[in-house]
Every structure is written in structure tokens, then in C-alpha cells.
Motif scaffolding. Structure first.
Motif, PDB file in Angstrom:
ATOM      1  N   TYR A   1      36.442  44.990  50.774  1.00  6.06           N
ATOM      2  CA  TYR A   1      37.210  43.765  50.966  1.00  6.06           C
ATOM      3  C   TYR A   1      36.322  42.752  51.688  1.00  6.06           C
ATOM      4  O   TYR A   1      35.886  43.013  52.815  1.00  6.06           O
ATOM      5  CB  TYR A   1      38.480  44.090  51.755  1.00  6.06           C
TER       6      TYR A   1
ATOM      7  N   ARG B   1      51.677  44.117  48.049  1.00  7.87           N
ATOM      8  CA  ARG B   1      51.085  45.225  48.826  1.00  7.87           C
ATOM      9  C   ARG B   1      49.682  44.846  49.294  1.00  7.87           C
ATOM     10  O   ARG B   1      49.345  45.001  50.478  1.00  7.87           O
ATOM     11  CB  ARG B   1      51.032  46.494  47.947  1.00  7.87           C
ATOM     12  N   ARG B   2      48.865  44.308  48.385  1.00  9.39           N
ATOM     13  CA  ARG B   2      47.483  43.974  48.756  1.00  9.39           C
ATOM     14  C   ARG B   2      47.433  42.838  49.773  1.00  9.39           C
ATOM     15  O   ARG B   2      46.588  42.850  50.678  1.00  9.39           O
ATOM     16  CB  ARG B   2      46.677  43.614  47.494  1.00  9.39           C
TER      17      ARG B   2
ATOM     18  N   GLU C   1      40.226  35.919  38.789  1.00  7.14           N
ATOM     19  CA  GLU C   1      39.760  37.307  38.634  1.00  7.14           C
ATOM     20  C   GLU C   1      38.399  37.335  37.927  1.00  7.14           C
ATOM     21  O   GLU C   1      38.177  36.565  36.993  1.00  7.14           O
ATOM     22  CB  GLU C   1      40.767  38.117  37.821  1.00  7.14           C
ATOM     23  N   VAL C   2      37.541  38.229  38.397  1.00  9.88           N
ATOM     24  CA  VAL C   2      36.209  38.340  37.794  1.00  9.88           C
ATOM     25  C   VAL C   2      35.916  39.813  37.510  1.00  9.88           C
ATOM     26  O   VAL C   2      36.317  40.686  38.287  1.00  9.88           O
ATOM     27  CB  VAL C   2      35.099  37.772  38.720  1.00  9.88           C
TER      28      VAL C   2
ATOM     29  N   SER D   1      35.522  50.854  47.047  1.00 13.24           N
ATOM     30  CA  SER D   1      36.371  49.661  47.096  1.00 13.24           C
ATOM     31  C   SER D   1      36.050  48.973  48.403  1.00 13.24           C
ATOM     32  O   SER D   1      35.820  49.644  49.414  1.00 13.24           O
ATOM     33  CB  SER D   1      37.852  50.036  47.103  1.00 13.24           C
TER      34      SER D   1
ATOM     35  N   GLY E   1      39.194  41.409  47.097  1.00 11.16           N
ATOM     36  CA  GLY E   1      39.128  42.871  46.969  1.00 11.16           C
ATOM     37  C   GLY E   1      38.259  43.220  45.777  1.00 11.16           C
ATOM     38  O   GLY E   1      38.328  42.553  44.733  1.00 11.16           O
ATOM     39  N   ILE E   2      37.422  44.230  45.951  1.00  9.27           N
ATOM     40  CA  ILE E   2      36.513  44.632  44.862  1.00  9.27           C
ATOM     41  C   ILE E   2      36.630  46.126  44.633  1.00  9.27           C
ATOM     42  O   ILE E   2      36.582  46.913  45.590  1.00  9.27           O
ATOM     43  CB  ILE E   2      35.044  44.297  45.213  1.00  9.27           C
ATOM     44  N   ARG E   3      36.764  46.484  43.385  1.00 12.60           N
ATOM     45  CA  ARG E   3      36.775  47.905  43.034  1.00 12.60           C
ATOM     46  C   ARG E   3      35.587  48.179  42.112  1.00 12.60           C
ATOM     47  O   ARG E   3      35.371  47.445  41.147  1.00 12.60           O
ATOM     48  CB  ARG E   3      38.094  48.242  42.320  1.00 12.60           C
TER      49      ARG E   3
ATOM     50  N   LYS F   1      35.423  44.958  39.601  1.00  9.83           N
ATOM     51  CA  LYS F   1      36.578  44.101  39.353  1.00  9.83           C
ATOM     52  C   LYS F   1      36.952  43.439  40.670  1.00  9.83           C
ATOM     53  O   LYS F   1      37.069  44.125  41.691  1.00  9.83           O
ATOM     54  CB  LYS F   1      37.760  44.933  38.861  1.00  9.83           C
ATOM     55  N   ALA F   2      37.126  42.127  40.629  1.00  9.24           N
ATOM     56  CA  ALA F   2      37.431  41.423  41.878  1.00  9.24           C
ATOM     57  C   ALA F   2      38.637  40.525  41.709  1.00  9.24           C
ATOM     58  O   ALA F   2      38.814  39.896  40.655  1.00  9.24           O
ATOM     59  CB  ALA F   2      36.227  40.591  42.309  1.00  9.24           C
ATOM     60  N   SER F   3      39.461  40.482  42.744  1.00  8.09           N
ATOM     61  CA  SER F   3      40.565  39.527  42.734  1.00  8.09           C
ATOM     62  C   SER F   3      40.912  39.120  44.168  1.00  8.09           C
ATOM     63  O   SER F   3      40.541  39.810  45.127  1.00  8.09           O
ATOM     64  CB  SER F   3      41.785  40.092  42.008  1.00  8.09           C
TER      65      SER F   3
ATOM     66  N   HIS G   1      35.450  56.609  40.506  1.00  9.87           N
ATOM     67  CA  HIS G   1      35.644  55.492  41.436  1.00  9.87           C
ATOM     68  C   HIS G   1      34.513  55.554  42.456  1.00  9.87           C
ATOM     69  O   HIS G   1      34.372  56.551  43.161  1.00  9.87           O
ATOM     70  CB  HIS G   1      37.016  55.671  42.100  1.00  9.87           C
TER      71      HIS G   1
ATOM     72  N   LYS H   1      48.479  44.380  53.102  1.00  5.06           N
ATOM     73  CA  LYS H   1      47.433  45.292  53.600  1.00  5.06           C
ATOM     74  C   LYS H   1      46.258  44.494  54.172  1.00  5.06           C
ATOM     75  O   LYS H   1      45.633  44.890  55.156  1.00  5.06           O
ATOM     76  CB  LYS H   1      46.945  46.219  52.475  1.00  5.06           C
TER      77      LYS H   1
ATOM     78  N   ASN I   1      43.065  38.851  47.277  1.00  7.25           N
ATOM     79  CA  ASN I   1      44.179  39.616  47.855  1.00  7.25           C
ATOM     80  C   ASN I   1      44.974  38.788  48.855  1.00  7.25           C
ATOM     81  O   ASN I   1      46.167  38.992  49.027  1.00  7.25           O
ATOM     82  CB  ASN I   1      43.658  40.855  48.600  1.00  7.25           C
TER      83      ASN I   1
HETATM   84  P1  GDP Z   1      43.793  48.766  46.661  1.00 10.73           P
HETATM   85  O1  GDP Z   1      43.219  47.581  47.390  1.00 10.73           O
HETATM   86  O2  GDP Z   1      44.544  49.676  47.602  1.00 10.73           O
HETATM   87  O3  GDP Z   1      44.643  48.376  45.472  1.00 10.73           O
HETATM   88  O4  GDP Z   1      42.548  49.669  46.159  1.00 10.73           O
HETATM   89  P2  GDP Z   1      41.727  49.682  44.787  1.00 10.73           P
HETATM   90  O5  GDP Z   1      40.558  50.573  45.033  1.00 10.73           O
HETATM   91  O6  GDP Z   1      42.579  50.060  43.622  1.00 10.73           O
HETATM   92  O7  GDP Z   1      41.217  48.194  44.551  1.00 10.73           O
HETATM   93  C1  GDP Z   1      40.396  47.524  45.459  1.00 10.73           C
HETATM   94  C2  GDP Z   1      40.512  46.031  45.197  1.00 10.73           C
HETATM   95  O8  GDP Z   1      39.918  45.721  43.923  1.00 10.73           O
HETATM   96  C3  GDP Z   1      41.963  45.545  45.079  1.00 10.73           C
HETATM   97  O9  GDP Z   1      42.490  45.221  46.351  1.00 10.73           O
HETATM   98  C4  GDP Z   1      41.846  44.351  44.144  1.00 10.73           C
HETATM   99  O10 GDP Z   1      41.550  43.170  44.868  1.00 10.73           O
HETATM  100  C5  GDP Z   1      40.656  44.699  43.266  1.00 10.73           C
HETATM  101  N1  GDP Z   1      41.096  45.251  41.970  1.00 10.73           N
HETATM  102  C6  GDP Z   1      41.581  46.493  41.734  1.00 10.73           C
HETATM  103  N2  GDP Z   1      41.903  46.658  40.442  1.00 10.73           N
HETATM  104  C7  GDP Z   1      41.608  45.485  39.832  1.00 10.73           C
HETATM  105  C8  GDP Z   1      41.712  45.021  38.458  1.00 10.73           C
HETATM  106  O11 GDP Z   1      42.150  45.727  37.551  1.00 10.73           O
HETATM  107  N3  GDP Z   1      41.280  43.731  38.204  1.00 10.73           N
HETATM  108  C9  GDP Z   1      40.785  42.929  39.189  1.00 10.73           C
HETATM  109  N4  GDP Z   1      40.376  41.675  38.850  1.00 10.73           N
HETATM  110  N5  GDP Z   1      40.684  43.324  40.472  1.00 10.73           N
HETATM  111  C10 GDP Z   1      41.093  44.578  40.799  1.00 10.73           C
END
Ligand code: GDP
Length: 180
Positions: free
Chosen positions: A112, A139-140, A12-13, A110, A92-94, A78-80, A107, A143, A82
Motif C-alpha cells: 500500500y 472494506r479497502r 486502475e492500472v 501486496s 493498493g498493489i497486488r 494490479k493497482a487501484s 500471490h 482498512k 483504496n
Molecule cells: P486487500 O487489500 O485486502 O484486498 O488485499 P489484496 O492482496 O487482494 O490486494 C491488494 C491491493 O491490490 C488491493 O487493496 C487493491 O488496491 C489492489 N487490487 C487487488 N485486486 C485488484 C484488481 O483486480 N484490480 C486492481 N486494479 N487492483 C486490485
């Protein structure tokens, strides 16, 4: 050889950056291209950490800019991971931003990114699996599978279309175009 599975937390970054005037357009909003470049950097860092190799960006899922970012706001990305395949992974990046004075958060988008791991010779290389620890992880992951299926279905669907047929030319008549 025993298969390796890594935890999401290991890759995670998080990046926080104050938006400066040199990244803005004439009306004080931050350039979308600047945010995209930060997103590409964080996707690269996250995927490289997971794979233990340097990665390249293979594709980016639609990026919708939900709300504009102003100069002076603190942007957090925030990236992790998925999803992982054998050598590719989805990051995935938010992106959220915060008004420093009022503390109001929004927000911004977001997205991918599909990233592919490369070895030191530039060849595509295998990556570790991922441990899914929460309902959100599951879920991620699912998806992501759906997004990839939809993308290839759309690609196949489009490849069968003859865009020069009268039927498709007729569909253009209500658009702001002129066909020569
Ligand atoms: P989601 O994909 O439906 O959960 O939509 P979101 O907009 O909440 O998040 C987009 C993507 O950002 C997610 O799929 C995650 O990969 C990443 N992400 C979301 N929240 C976090 C967080 O708190 N920490 C980290 N490292 N990544 C996050």
C-alpha cells in the motif's frame, strides 16, 4: 465549487511483464528491488491518473515477499485507489506471478503506497474524491484508514521511548548485537 468524485475504474492500472534473466540474482530468482521499482511505477501511474497531476511517493506500507519469483514467469501487478484524503491517496498493489508452462499462479506480495499530488509548481494540490461502489471498496477504504491510524499511533508511541534506559538495553541481550 462543486466537489468532483471519480470512479476507481478510471485510475486502475495493470502491468504484465515477463521476468528476464537480467533482473535475476545468482540463483535465478528475481531481485526484490526490481519488483519494488515496478510497484513504484504502477503506484505513480494510478495516483497520477486519479489526481490529474503528477504524484510523489510519500510512504510505503510493509512489503513482504511471500514467494520468490523465477526467471521466465509472467508477473502481473494490479493497482487501484483504496483511499483518498484532500491531497494524498493510498494506492493498493497486488503482485501475482504465473508459470507460463504449467499455468500455476502465486500471490507474491501486496502493498500500500501513500502518494501525494503536486501541481506544476511542485506544491501539494487537492485531488478528487472517490466513489465507493462495492463492499470490497468500502472494506479497502476503511482498512486504509486503520493502517494510517496504526502508523501514527506507533510513531507517537516510539517517540516517547528513551532507548538508552536500562530497561531497553536489557531487552537487547538476547539479540545478535554487542553494545559499545
Ligand atoms: P486487500 O487489500 O485486502 O484486498 O488485499 P489484496 O492482496 O487482494 O490486494 C491488494 C491491493 O491490490 C488491493 O487493496 C487493491 O488496491 C489492489 N487490487 C487487488 N485486486 C485488484 C484488481 O483486480 N484490480 C486492481 N486494479 N487492483 C486490485
Amino acid at each position: 465549487m462543486e466537489k468532483i468524485f471519480k470512479h476507481k475504474a478510471d485510475s486502475e492500472v495493470l502491468i504484465s511483464q515477463l521476468m528476464l534473466p537480467n533482473n535475476s540474482n545468482f540463483s535465478g530468482k528475481i531481485h526484490g528491488g526490481f519488483i519494488l521499482s515496478l510497484m513504484d511505477q504502477i503506484a505513480f501511474a494510478c495516483a497520477s491518473k486519479h489526481s490529474g497531476n503528477y504524484c510523489v511517493t510519500a510512504s510505503v506500507n510493509t512489503v513482504d515477499f511471500l514467494s520468490p519469483i523465477e526467471v521466465g514467469e509472467l508477473v502481473t501487478l494490479k493497482a487501484s485507489i483504496n483511499y483518498v484524503g484532500s491531497s494524498s491517496m493510498e494506492v493498493g498493489i497486488r503482485v501475482d506471478s504465473e508459470n507460463i508452462r504449467t499455468g500455476e499462479r502465486k500471490h507474491c506480495n501486496s502493498s500500500y503506497f501513500i502518494m501525494v499530488a503536486k501541481d506544476e509548481f511542485g506544491h501539494t494540490t487537492k485531488i478528487p474524491g472517490i466513489v465507493l461502489e462495492s463492499d470490497d471498496d468500502i472494506r479497502r477504504f476503511l482498512k486504509s484508514v486503520k493502517r494510517q491510524e496504526q502508523k501514527s499511533a506507533k510513531k507517537n508511541q516510539m517517540s516517547e521511548i528513551n532507548f538508552h534506559s536500562q530497561e531497553y538495553l536489557d531487552q537487547l541481550k538476547d539479540y545478535n548485537v554487542k553494545i559499545l
